[in-house]
Motif scaffolding. Structure first.
Motif, PDB file in Angstrom:
ATOM      1  N   LEU A   1      16.392   8.621 -22.931  1.00 34.46           N
ATOM      2  CA  LEU A   1      15.421   7.970 -22.305  1.00 34.46           C
ATOM      3  C   LEU A   1      15.411   6.309 -22.357  1.00 34.46           C
ATOM      4  O   LEU A   1      14.891   6.035 -21.314  1.00 34.46           O
ATOM      5  N   LEU A   2      15.911   5.857 -23.126  1.00 37.11           N
ATOM      6  CA  LEU A   2      16.377   4.335 -23.054  1.00 37.11           C
ATOM      7  C   LEU A   2      17.236   3.960 -21.807  1.00 37.11           C
ATOM      8  O   LEU A   2      16.917   3.314 -20.908  1.00 37.11           O
ATOM      9  N   ASP A   3      17.985   4.911 -21.480  1.00 38.13           N
ATOM     10  CA  ASP A   3      18.865   4.666 -20.122  1.00 38.13           C
ATOM     11  C   ASP A   3      17.944   4.841 -19.205  1.00 38.13           C
ATOM     12  O   ASP A   3      17.855   3.830 -18.155  1.00 38.13           O
ATOM     13  N   ALA A   4      17.087   5.875 -19.058  1.00 40.63           N
ATOM     14  CA  ALA A   4      16.259   5.941 -17.962  1.00 40.63           C
ATOM     15  C   ALA A   4      15.258   4.781 -17.889  1.00 40.63           C
ATOM     16  O   ALA A   4      14.586   4.131 -16.756  1.00 40.63           O
TER      17      ALA A   4
ATOM     18  N   VAL B   1      11.385   9.179 -16.621  1.00 41.38           N
ATOM     19  CA  VAL B   1      10.214   8.142 -16.801  1.00 41.38           C
ATOM     20  C   VAL B   1       9.508   8.248 -15.315  1.00 41.38           C
ATOM     21  O   VAL B   1      10.105   8.231 -14.307  1.00 41.38           O
ATOM     22  N   ALA B   2       8.195   8.479 -15.797  1.00 43.48           N
ATOM     23  CA  ALA B   2       7.144   8.222 -14.441  1.00 43.48           C
ATOM     24  C   ALA B   2       6.178   7.124 -14.709  1.00 43.48           C
ATOM     25  O   ALA B   2       5.419   7.313 -16.062  1.00 43.48           O
ATOM     26  N   VAL B   3       5.992   6.178 -13.808  1.00 45.57           N
ATOM     27  CA  VAL B   3       5.200   4.993 -14.016  1.00 45.57           C
ATOM     28  C   VAL B   3       3.921   5.295 -13.159  1.00 45.57           C
ATOM     29  O   VAL B   3       4.013   5.463 -11.913  1.00 45.57           O
ATOM     30  N   LEU B   4       2.680   5.175 -13.518  1.00 42.70           N
ATOM     31  CA  LEU B   4       1.498   5.394 -12.675  1.00 42.70           C
ATOM     32  C   LEU B   4       0.527   4.376 -12.876  1.00 42.70           C
ATOM     33  O   LEU B   4       0.624   3.320 -14.022  1.00 42.70           O
TER      34      LEU B   4
ATOM     35  N   ARG C   1       2.566  15.171 -17.099  1.00 38.09           N
ATOM     36  CA  ARG C   1       2.980  16.187 -15.992  1.00 38.09           C
ATOM     37  C   ARG C   1       3.800  15.866 -15.160  1.00 38.09           C
ATOM     38  O   ARG C   1       4.682  16.708 -14.650  1.00 38.09           O
ATOM     39  N   VAL C   2       3.770  14.591 -14.624  1.00 38.26           N
ATOM     40  CA  VAL C   2       4.861  14.044 -13.574  1.00 38.26           C
ATOM     41  C   VAL C   2       6.170  13.896 -14.288  1.00 38.26           C
ATOM     42  O   VAL C   2       7.198  14.236 -13.597  1.00 38.26           O
ATOM     43  N   ALA C   3       6.330  13.380 -15.303  1.00 38.11           N
ATOM     44  CA  ALA C   3       7.590  13.120 -16.176  1.00 38.11           C
ATOM     45  C   ALA C   3       8.265  14.669 -16.341  1.00 38.11           C
ATOM     46  O   ALA C   3       9.275  14.784 -16.279  1.00 38.11           O
ATOM     47  N   ASP C   4       7.405  15.581 -16.710  1.00 38.85           N
ATOM     48  CA  ASP C   4       7.833  16.976 -16.962  1.00 38.85           C
ATOM     49  C   ASP C   4       8.519  17.431 -15.712  1.00 38.85           C
ATOM     50  O   ASP C   4       9.765  18.065 -15.806  1.00 38.85           O
ATOM     51  N   ARG C   5       7.993  17.377 -14.617  1.00 31.19           N
ATOM     52  CA  ARG C   5       8.274  17.964 -13.231  1.00 31.19           C
ATOM     53  C   ARG C   5       9.800  17.065 -13.084  1.00 31.19           C
ATOM     54  O   ARG C   5      10.805  17.944 -12.690  1.00 31.19           O
ATOM     55  N   LEU C   6       9.905  15.924 -13.344  1.00 30.98           N
ATOM     56  CA  LEU C   6      11.102  15.272 -12.928  1.00 30.98           C
ATOM     57  C   LEU C   6      12.364  15.641 -13.882  1.00 30.98           C
ATOM     58  O   LEU C   6      13.292  15.940 -13.718  1.00 30.98           O
ATOM     59  N   ALA C   7      11.852  15.665 -15.277  1.00 31.69           N
ATOM     60  CA  ALA C   7      12.996  16.341 -16.406  1.00 31.69           C
ATOM     61  C   ALA C   7      13.248  17.678 -15.888  1.00 31.69           C
ATOM     62  O   ALA C   7      14.498  17.927 -16.155  1.00 31.69           O
TER      63      ALA C   7
ATOM     64  N   GLU D   1      -1.831   6.796  -9.789  1.00 31.10           N
ATOM     65  CA  GLU D   1      -1.025   6.977  -8.644  1.00 31.10           C
ATOM     66  C   GLU D   1       0.461   6.708  -9.088  1.00 31.10           C
ATOM     67  O   GLU D   1       0.799   5.883  -9.683  1.00 31.10           O
ATOM     68  N   LEU D   2       1.603   7.716  -8.927  1.00 32.47           N
ATOM     69  CA  LEU D   2       2.675   7.298  -8.846  1.00 32.47           C
ATOM     70  C   LEU D   2       3.439   6.112  -8.388  1.00 32.47           C
ATOM     71  O   LEU D   2       3.235   6.063  -7.260  1.00 32.47           O
ATOM     72  N   ARG D   3       4.124   5.233  -9.063  1.00 31.07           N
ATOM     73  CA  ARG D   3       4.600   4.052  -8.674  1.00 31.07           C
ATOM     74  C   ARG D   3       6.041   3.708  -8.702  1.00 31.07           C
ATOM     75  O   ARG D   3       6.671   2.970  -8.153  1.00 31.07           O
ATOM     76  N   ASP D   4       6.395   4.463  -9.715  1.00 29.37           N
ATOM     77  CA  ASP D   4       7.969   4.316 -10.292  1.00 29.37           C
ATOM     78  C   ASP D   4       8.673   5.511 -10.904  1.00 29.37           C
ATOM     79  O   ASP D   4       7.868   6.108 -11.545  1.00 29.37           O
ATOM     80  N   THR D   5       9.863   5.735 -10.489  1.00 24.52           N
ATOM     81  CA  THR D   5      10.251   6.866 -11.587  1.00 24.52           C
ATOM     82  C   THR D   5      11.694   6.433 -11.798  1.00 24.52           C
ATOM     83  O   THR D   5      12.472   5.808 -11.032  1.00 24.52           O
ATOM     84  N   SER D   6      12.263   7.237 -12.600  1.00 19.22           N
ATOM     85  CA  SER D   6      13.894   7.119 -13.063  1.00 19.22           C
ATOM     86  C   SER D   6      14.194   8.447 -13.886  1.00 19.22           C
ATOM     87  O   SER D   6      13.495   8.985 -14.605  1.00 19.22           O
ATOM     88  N   ILE D   7      15.220   9.028 -13.330  1.00 13.61           N
ATOM     89  CA  ILE D   7      15.996  10.015 -14.106  1.00 13.61           C
ATOM     90  C   ILE D   7      17.432   9.831 -14.436  1.00 13.61           C
ATOM     91  O   ILE D   7      18.169   9.103 -13.560  1.00 13.61           O
ATOM     92  N   VAL D   8      17.845  10.083 -15.661  1.00 16.56           N
ATOM     93  CA  VAL D   8      19.177   9.610 -16.220  1.00 16.56           C
ATOM     94  C   VAL D   8      19.797  10.870 -16.689  1.00 16.56           C
ATOM     95  O   VAL D   8      19.097  11.639 -17.494  1.00 16.56           O
TER      96      VAL D   8
END
Length: 223
Positions: free
Chosen positions: A95-98, A58-61, A212-218, A67-74
């Motif tokens: 996704l819900l966990d993240a 998850v990427a929160v902008l 794009r940001v979420a894809d990079r994280l995943a 601007e990127l403000r928060d991320t989560s990877i699970v």
């Protein structure tokens, strides 16, 4: 973020179809949110160990500056096979966990997949929207169902996506001369509003910055 559990995930294919048909009646394709929008999020999935492990990101902008403000990877074991039309049952548990781990609740979530542009009008954006009770938008990279008229090559051009005599989404050009994306309402947002926010979140590339940001994280091998 609050999660509204709607059903279990230990399901047969027939049970999954029944859930799609039942919950689709609860999907809202009208605008039901307050502006101004302050945060937008993207969710995406990657898989490890030959698909046995799901990696949700998850990427929160911030919006509108993106601007990127928060991320989560699970990571968690994958519990449902890959079957076209049932993507949400494979991806949403992780996704819900993240989403539970992010510290900023977004105002809109963009999904790398379909909303109501789905054979049973219940793609991953619809399914996720009911679990989080937030506006969700499907922004898919490829056509799943429906047909459309020829699309002009200019950014911002779009044509209705028609399936079974119903408008289920839009084919949208986000950059001049670049392949379009396929936008459809997920939950609590209309198609025209979804198109507007997709364009506002896509200032430079083909896909929204959230995606794009979420894809990079995943896809990354580093946490």
């Amino acid at each position: 973020m609050k999660i509204y559990k709607r059903h279990s995930w230990d399901l047969s294919l027939d049970e999954a179809v029944a859930i799609q048909e039942k919950l689709q009646a609860e999907v809202i394709t009208q605008d039901q949110f307050k502006e101004p929008i302050k945060y937008v999020a993207g969710v995406d999935m990657g898989f490890e160990d030959d698909g046995r492990i799901s990696r949700a990101a998850v990427a929160v902008l911030s919006f509108p500056d993106l601007e990127l403000r928060d991320t989560s990877i699970v990571k968690r074991p994958t519990s449902f096979p890959y079957i076209p039309g049932f993507l949400s049952f494979r991806e949403i548990p992780a996704l819900l966990d993240a989403l539970e781990k992010i510290t900023i609740t977004p105002d809109i979530i963009f999904c790398d997949g379909q909303g109501i542009a789905h054979p049973r009008r219940f793609g991953i954006a619809c399914h996720l929207g009911l679990f989080v009770d937030l506006p969700t938008v499907g922004v898919a990279k490829s056509l799943f169902v429906g047909k459309h008229e020829e699309l002009p090559q200019t950014r911002g051009s779009w044509q209705p996506l028609i399936y079974e005599a119903e408008t289920v989404g839009a084919v949208l050009r986000t950059r001049d001369g670049v392949k379009p994306v396929y936008v459809s309402s997920g939950h609590r947002i209309s198609l025209t509003t979804a198109i507007d926010y997709v364009l506002r979140c896509t200032p430079q590339y083909r896909l929204p910055e959230t995606t794009r940001v979420a894809d990079r994280l995943a896809s990354s091998t580093k946490d």
